[in-house]
Scaffold this motif. Structure first.
Motif, PDB file in Angstrom:
ATOM      1  N   ARG A  24       0.842  -1.196   0.000  1.00 34.09           N
ATOM      2  CA  ARG A  24       0.000   0.000   0.000  1.00 34.09           C
ATOM      3  C   ARG A  24       0.875   1.242   0.000  1.00 34.09           C
ATOM      4  O   ARG A  24       1.807   1.340   0.797  1.00 34.09           O
ATOM      5  CB  ARG A  24      -0.910   0.028   1.221  1.00 34.09           C
ATOM      6  N   ASP A  25       0.550   2.168  -0.895  1.00 35.87           N
ATOM      7  CA  ASP A  25       1.218   3.463  -0.893  1.00 35.87           C
ATOM      8  C   ASP A  25       0.831   4.154   0.414  1.00 35.87           C
ATOM      9  O   ASP A  25      -0.349   4.304   0.720  1.00 35.87           O
ATOM     10  CB  ASP A  25       0.760   4.278  -2.108  1.00 35.87           C
ATOM     11  N   LYS A  26       1.833   4.562   1.172  1.00 35.11           N
ATOM     12  CA  LYS A  26       1.561   5.129   2.496  1.00 35.11           C
ATOM     13  C   LYS A  26       0.819   6.465   2.449  1.00 35.11           C
ATOM     14  O   LYS A  26       0.117   6.815   3.383  1.00 35.11           O
ATOM     15  CB  LYS A  26       2.862   5.259   3.271  1.00 35.11           C
ATOM     16  N   SER A  27       0.937   7.195   1.352  1.00 35.30           N
ATOM     17  CA  SER A  27       0.240   8.485   1.284  1.00 35.30           C
ATOM     18  C   SER A  27      -1.159   8.384   0.680  1.00 35.30           C
ATOM     19  O   SER A  27      -2.052   9.108   1.079  1.00 35.30           O
ATOM     20  CB  SER A  27       1.079   9.517   0.516  1.00 35.30           C
ATOM     21  N   GLN A  30      -3.446   3.372  -1.817  1.00 38.70           N
ATOM     22  CA  GLN A  30      -3.667   2.545  -3.005  1.00 38.70           C
ATOM     23  C   GLN A  30      -2.686   1.369  -3.020  1.00 38.70           C
ATOM     24  O   GLN A  30      -1.530   1.500  -2.619  1.00 38.70           O
ATOM     25  CB  GLN A  30      -3.474   3.407  -4.264  1.00 38.70           C
ATOM     26  N   ARG A  31      -3.177   0.222  -3.517  1.00 40.26           N
ATOM     27  CA  ARG A  31      -2.287  -0.922  -3.726  1.00 40.26           C
ATOM     28  C   ARG A  31      -1.400  -0.627  -4.933  1.00 40.26           C
ATOM     29  O   ARG A  31      -1.911  -0.261  -5.996  1.00 40.26           O
ATOM     30  CB  ARG A  31      -3.076  -2.195  -3.962  1.00 40.26           C
ATOM     31  N   VAL A  32      -0.099  -0.805  -4.777  1.00 35.98           N
ATOM     32  CA  VAL A  32       0.866  -0.532  -5.835  1.00 35.98           C
ATOM     33  C   VAL A  32       1.906  -1.643  -5.868  1.00 35.98           C
ATOM     34  O   VAL A  32       2.057  -2.402  -4.915  1.00 35.98           O
ATOM     35  CB  VAL A  32       1.563   0.839  -5.631  1.00 35.98           C
ATOM     36  N   LEU A 119       1.965   1.424 -10.198  1.00 36.94           N
ATOM     37  CA  LEU A 119       3.330   1.263  -9.689  1.00 36.94           C
ATOM     38  C   LEU A 119       3.609   2.279  -8.586  1.00 36.94           C
ATOM     39  O   LEU A 119       3.075   3.392  -8.599  1.00 36.94           O
ATOM     40  CB  LEU A 119       4.339   1.433 -10.824  1.00 36.94           C
ATOM     41  N   ARG A 120       4.458   1.917  -7.672  1.00 33.36           N
ATOM     42  CA  ARG A 120       4.833   2.816  -6.577  1.00 33.36           C
ATOM     43  C   ARG A 120       5.437   4.098  -7.123  1.00 33.36           C
ATOM     44  O   ARG A 120       5.205   5.176  -6.608  1.00 33.36           O
ATOM     45  CB  ARG A 120       5.823   2.091  -5.668  1.00 33.36           C
ATOM     46  N   SER A 121       6.198   3.959  -8.207  1.00 38.62           N
ATOM     47  CA  SER A 121       6.876   5.094  -8.826  1.00 38.62           C
ATOM     48  C   SER A 121       7.253   4.703 -10.247  1.00 38.62           C
ATOM     49  O   SER A 121       7.375   3.519 -10.560  1.00 38.62           O
ATOM     50  CB  SER A 121       8.137   5.421  -8.014  1.00 38.62           C
ATOM     51  N   SER A 122       7.493   5.685 -11.077  1.00 37.97           N
ATOM     52  CA  SER A 122       7.960   5.418 -12.445  1.00 37.97           C
ATOM     53  C   SER A 122       9.329   4.756 -12.444  1.00 37.97           C
ATOM     54  O   SER A 122       9.731   4.141 -13.432  1.00 37.97           O
ATOM     55  CB  SER A 122       7.999   6.712 -13.254  1.00 37.97           C
ATOM     56  N   ILE A 123      10.040   4.857 -11.347  1.00 42.15           N
ATOM     57  CA  ILE A 123      11.379   4.272 -11.267  1.00 42.15           C
ATOM     58  C   ILE A 123      11.338   2.740 -11.346  1.00 42.15           C
ATOM     59  O   ILE A 123      12.315   2.109 -11.725  1.00 42.15           O
ATOM     60  CB  ILE A 123      12.117   4.762  -9.999  1.00 42.15           C
TER      61      ILE A 123
END
Length: 147
Positions: A24-27, A30-32, A119-123
């Protein structure tokens, strides 16, 4: 003085699939999906941190085989991360057993499937793309010393 958060991550490949963790995205809540990743701890080498995070988040005890790259990321939450991303390849997909309660599940996915997921990030995709298209650097480029 500015000090970025140092994180480690592992791109783990088997055939044409990659191991991602669902969290889960902490902010946003959302599931990522993300690579197995986490923060460097005190008195820990980057390689040891990557191996520990992989074990905690997936249950796999693998040593990194090389370095994908070093990434500077200014996250949406305003935090500056310096990410050291490592690589490991398996001949056969292993069963996963996350030990970290923040990990909902582990998934072996191909690129098309990954691109369809939040995704959590584009990275996350950048690291996979770099692992596919750039040379993996030998671990000898990293040195850990304690004076």
């Amino acid at each position: 003085m500015h000090k970025p958060n140092v994180t480690v991550a592992m791109v783990v490949k088997c055939a044409e699939r990659y191991l991602l963790v669902e969290e889960r995205d902490k902010s946003t809540g959302q599931r990522v999906l993300n690579q197995p990743a986490g923060h460097l701890e005190a008195n820990e080498s980057l390689i040891a941190a990557a191996q520990r995070e992989l074990l905690e988040e997936t249950g796999l005890n693998l040593a990194p085989q090389g370095l994908v790259g070093i990434y500077s990321l200014q996250a949406r939450n305003g935090t500056h991360y310096l990410r050291f991303c490592f690589f490991a390849e398996l001949d056969e997909a292993s069963e996963t057993a996350p030990q970290d309660s923040d990990i909902i599940a582990c998934h072996w996915l191909n690129i098309a499937q990954i691109k369809e997921q939040p995704l959590r990030s584009s990275i996350v995709l950048t690291c996979i793309d770099d692992a596919q298209n750039r040379p993996i650097l030998p671990l000898e480029y990293l040195r850990h010393r304690q004076d």
